[in-house]
Design a protein around this motif. Structure first.
Motif, mmCIF file in Angstrom:
data_model
loop_
_atom_site.group_PDB
_atom_site.id
_atom_site.type_symbol
_atom_site.label_atom_id
_atom_site.label_comp_id
_atom_site.label_asym_id
_atom_site.label_seq_id
_atom_site.Cartn_x
_atom_site.Cartn_y
_atom_site.Cartn_z
ATOM 1 N N THR A 48 -5.199 70.228 42.426
ATOM 2 C CA THR A 48 -5.793 69.878 43.722
ATOM 3 C C THR A 48 -4.748 69.478 44.762
ATOM 4 O O THR A 48 -4.771 69.964 45.894
ATOM 5 N N GLN B 8 -11.519 62.712 36.504
ATOM 6 C CA GLN B 8 -10.791 62.896 37.756
ATOM 7 C C GLN B 8 -9.715 61.820 37.896
ATOM 8 O O GLN B 8 -9.925 60.656 37.514
ATOM 9 N N SER B 9 -8.586 62.188 38.436
ATOM 10 C CA SER B 9 -7.445 61.277 38.504
ATOM 11 C C SER B 9 -7.759 59.993 39.263
ATOM 12 O O SER B 9 -7.399 58.892 38.823
ATOM 13 N N GLU B 10 -8.451 60.101 40.397
ATOM 14 C CA GLU B 10 -8.733 58.912 41.196
ATOM 15 C C GLU B 10 -9.679 57.966 40.465
ATOM 16 O O GLU B 10 -9.574 56.743 40.596
ATOM 17 N N LYS B 11 -10.605 58.529 39.691
ATOM 18 C CA LYS B 11 -11.510 57.680 38.916
ATOM 19 C C LYS B 11 -10.746 56.916 37.842
ATOM 20 O O LYS B 11 -10.974 55.726 37.621
ATOM 21 N N ARG C 258 0.807 62.445 41.286
ATOM 22 C CA ARG C 258 0.111 62.446 42.582
ATOM 23 C C ARG C 258 1.024 61.981 43.709
ATOM 24 O O ARG C 258 1.115 62.631 44.764
ATOM 25 N N ARG D 13 -10.910 72.192 33.354
ATOM 26 C CA ARG D 13 -11.509 70.976 33.919
ATOM 27 C C ARG D 13 -10.983 69.759 33.173
ATOM 28 O O ARG D 13 -11.112 69.667 31.943
ATOM 29 N N ILE E 26 -5.289 65.120 32.710
ATOM 30 C CA ILE E 26 -5.710 64.641 34.032
ATOM 31 C C ILE E 26 -4.637 64.931 35.071
ATOM 32 O O ILE E 26 -4.934 65.294 36.218
ATOM 33 N N GLY F 243 -4.908 68.233 36.549
ATOM 34 C CA GLY F 243 -5.904 68.263 37.616
ATOM 35 C C GLY F 243 -5.311 67.849 38.953
ATOM 36 O O GLY F 243 -5.689 68.370 40.008
ATOM 37 N N VAL F 244 -4.352 66.908 38.915
ATOM 38 C CA VAL F 244 -3.655 66.498 40.138
ATOM 39 C C VAL F 244 -2.850 67.660 40.700
ATOM 40 O O VAL F 244 -2.882 67.931 41.916
#
Length: 523
Positions: free
Chosen positions: A245, A201-204, A161, A197, A238, A241-242
């Motif tokens: 997005t 989520q990365s932030e979580k 990220r 999917r 995960i 996913g970064v």
């Protein structure tokens, strides 16, 4: 004509000849070599197995690049500078040193640490990277399957990220490459070259590991992982996913290599510098220390040679940079599943049969016992083998060590072996159907010259040759046993063979004796 004028004409002729040769060399450069000409690269993970080979290949085949910056962290009491210098002591750099003795002029150290925010870069380093760097290779990751989730999240997720966000302020950026793994979504039976999917989520995840203490994270890790077998593939999923997005707005691509193993052809055939994955299994079996592994013998063995992986990574960067456009939606981000089975099918049994043949031809003088390794698909059979072939011999060995006044180490070592086998069994007991459409398209788009220089066509592999070179490479580079000890090793291995079968015969006689005595007692 005076001698002075003749000398001047000769000098001019030499200069024109040199220019002509240089021009001819320039025009002979392949598309990929031309792409990297004059570029400044930033590489994370340069001290690792993949990173070393990436640096070596880029310098050996794309020497007209301007600079390579390598991110290095402190580790095990060594400074970043010491670890940076150690990179180039590896045998894989020997061909490069012969071809370009002054290659270090093109490589610089950047202090950092992927465990820290902004990958540990100072504000000055970030400014330098954003101003000078044109291509990023993000190879760094923790590949320990049992890594604590907090560390795995920081290294495998947050670093992606933060580096992507740094890249968004790089006006000269041509390409960003993220190296993932073919098993990031291993709970699926079919894995295509597309995003899925993520489990969280990365932030979580990052908020969670930031707010909880280590012991609490350890307790809840099995709940978080769910269908994922370990923290490595969980955090890699995960991280994808970064990329999906955060990668919007960048010229970005992702490569998913399978289990990376020894080099097939270059720069040194059979080169390896670690005991991870299948390398540890082969080395342990060859040494006579590893005697059982839980696996389905007829399942696909998804191994890929490290030099082929590096070529795929370089070619993927070239294709992204050649397009000259950023990703506007996630479908614009190319994914490359770099796996063996769609090109060249090899089962676990076939692979270890080849290893057995080569191991018999090239035994090591450091072997502790004769080869007696087997794949066991039945969990009960495997557990029995663990007890009789690992646990009991380990306790007996430690007993002898204590008797002679030495520190017992065998039981502790075999406990680590059991943990390792438990981890690798997940991948040895399953089959996956991988899509490789993008990999095949990439090969077709390359020129014949690039397909030869940056070859990653797995159809061209000779598995017999790779295994043979891999056994020799492991012997030389991992066990540190030079080839001149081969006659001595063969004599020792013959003695170990006699001892092995003598022991088996003795055990069999004892068992027969016990059965006979029980038969007489009851009947």
């Amino acid at each position: 004509m005076s001698e002075n004028m003749e000398d001047q004409f000769d000098t001019m002729a030499d200069q024109f000849e040199t220019i002509e040769v240089e021009d001819q060399f320039d025009t002979s450069k392949t598309d990929i070599q031309q792409f990297f000409e004059g570029q400044t690269l930033f590489i994370t993970g340069g001290t690792g197995f993949l990173g070393k080979l990436l640096i070596e290949k880029l310098l050996r085949c794309c020497y007209s690049l301007k600079k390579i910056y390598v991110l290095v962290r402190n580790k095990k009491g060594k400074t970043q500078k010491e670890r940076f210098e150690e990179i180039f002591e590896a045998e894989c750099f020997d061909p490069l040193k012969k071809k370009y003795p002054n290659f270090l002029e093109k490589v610089d150290l950047v202090y950092g640490d992927c465990l820290l925010p902004d990958v540990g870069l100072s504000p000055e380093s970030i400014e330098m990277i954003q101003k000078e760097v044109t291509t990023i290779f993000h190879i760094a990751a923790t590949v320990r399957f049992d890594q604590h989730l907090k560390s795995a999240a920081f290294i495998n997720v947050r670093s992606v990220r933060d580096l992507v966000r740094i890249a968004k302020d790089m006006p000269q950026l041509k390409a960003f490459l993220h190296c993932s793994t073919a098993f990031s979504f291993c709970p699926r039976s079919t894995i295509l070259e597309e995003f899925y999917r993520p489990p969280l989520q990365s932030e979580k995840l990052l908020s969670l590991v930031d707010s909880l203490d280590d012991s609490t994270i350890t307790e809840i890790t099995p709940i978080l992982l769910k269908d994922w077998p370990n923290s490595y593939v969980f955090t890699k999923a995960i991280a994808e996913g970064v990329v999906r997005t955060e990668g919007i707005g960048l010229p970005i691509a992702m490569v998913r290599p399978a289990i990376v193993t020894v080099s097939a052809r270059e720069p040194v055939p059979g080169w390896i510098d670690n005991m991870y994955g299948v390398t540890g299994v082969v080395a342990g079996a060859a040494m006579g220390a590893l005697r059982t592994m839980p696996a389905e013998p007829d399942n696909n063995a998804e191994f890929v040679p490290v030099d082929f992986v590096i070529n795929n990574i370089i070619a993927a960067v070239w294709e992204v940079g050649k397009r000259g456009r950023v990703a506007e939606i996630d479908d614009d981000i190319p994914i490359y599943n770099y796996v063996l089975s769609p090109f060249y099918r090899v089962t676990w049994k076939q692979f270890f049969d080849l290893c057995y043949v080569s191991g018999m031809n090239y035994p090591t003088v450091k072997a502790i016992w004769y080869f007696c390794f087997s794949l066991r698909p039945n969990p009960i059979h495997h557990q029995l083998a663990l007890f009789f072939l690992h646990t009991l011999p380990a306790h007996f060995t430690d007993f002898l060590m204590v008797c002679v006044g030495k520190k017992p180490v065998a039981v502790k070592s075999y406990q680590k072996v059991k943990k390792f086998l438990d981890v690798i069994s997940y991948f040895a007991r399953r089959n996956w159907a991988f899509g490789v459409v993008n990999v095949k398209k990439l090969m077709k788009r390359m020129s014949p010259e690039d397909r030869e220089m940056f070859n990653f066509d797995l159809n061209t592999l000779d598995m017999n040759e790779i295994v043979s070179k891999g056994i020799l490479g492991g012997r030389q580079y991992l066990v540190k046993d030079p080839l001149d000890t081969l006659p001595q090793a063969r004599k020792k291995y013959f003695r170990l063979k006699i001892a092995h079968y003598a022991l088996l015969t003795g055990i069999l006689l004892v068992v027969v004796k016990i059965v006979f005595m029980m038969f007489r007692y009851f009947f």
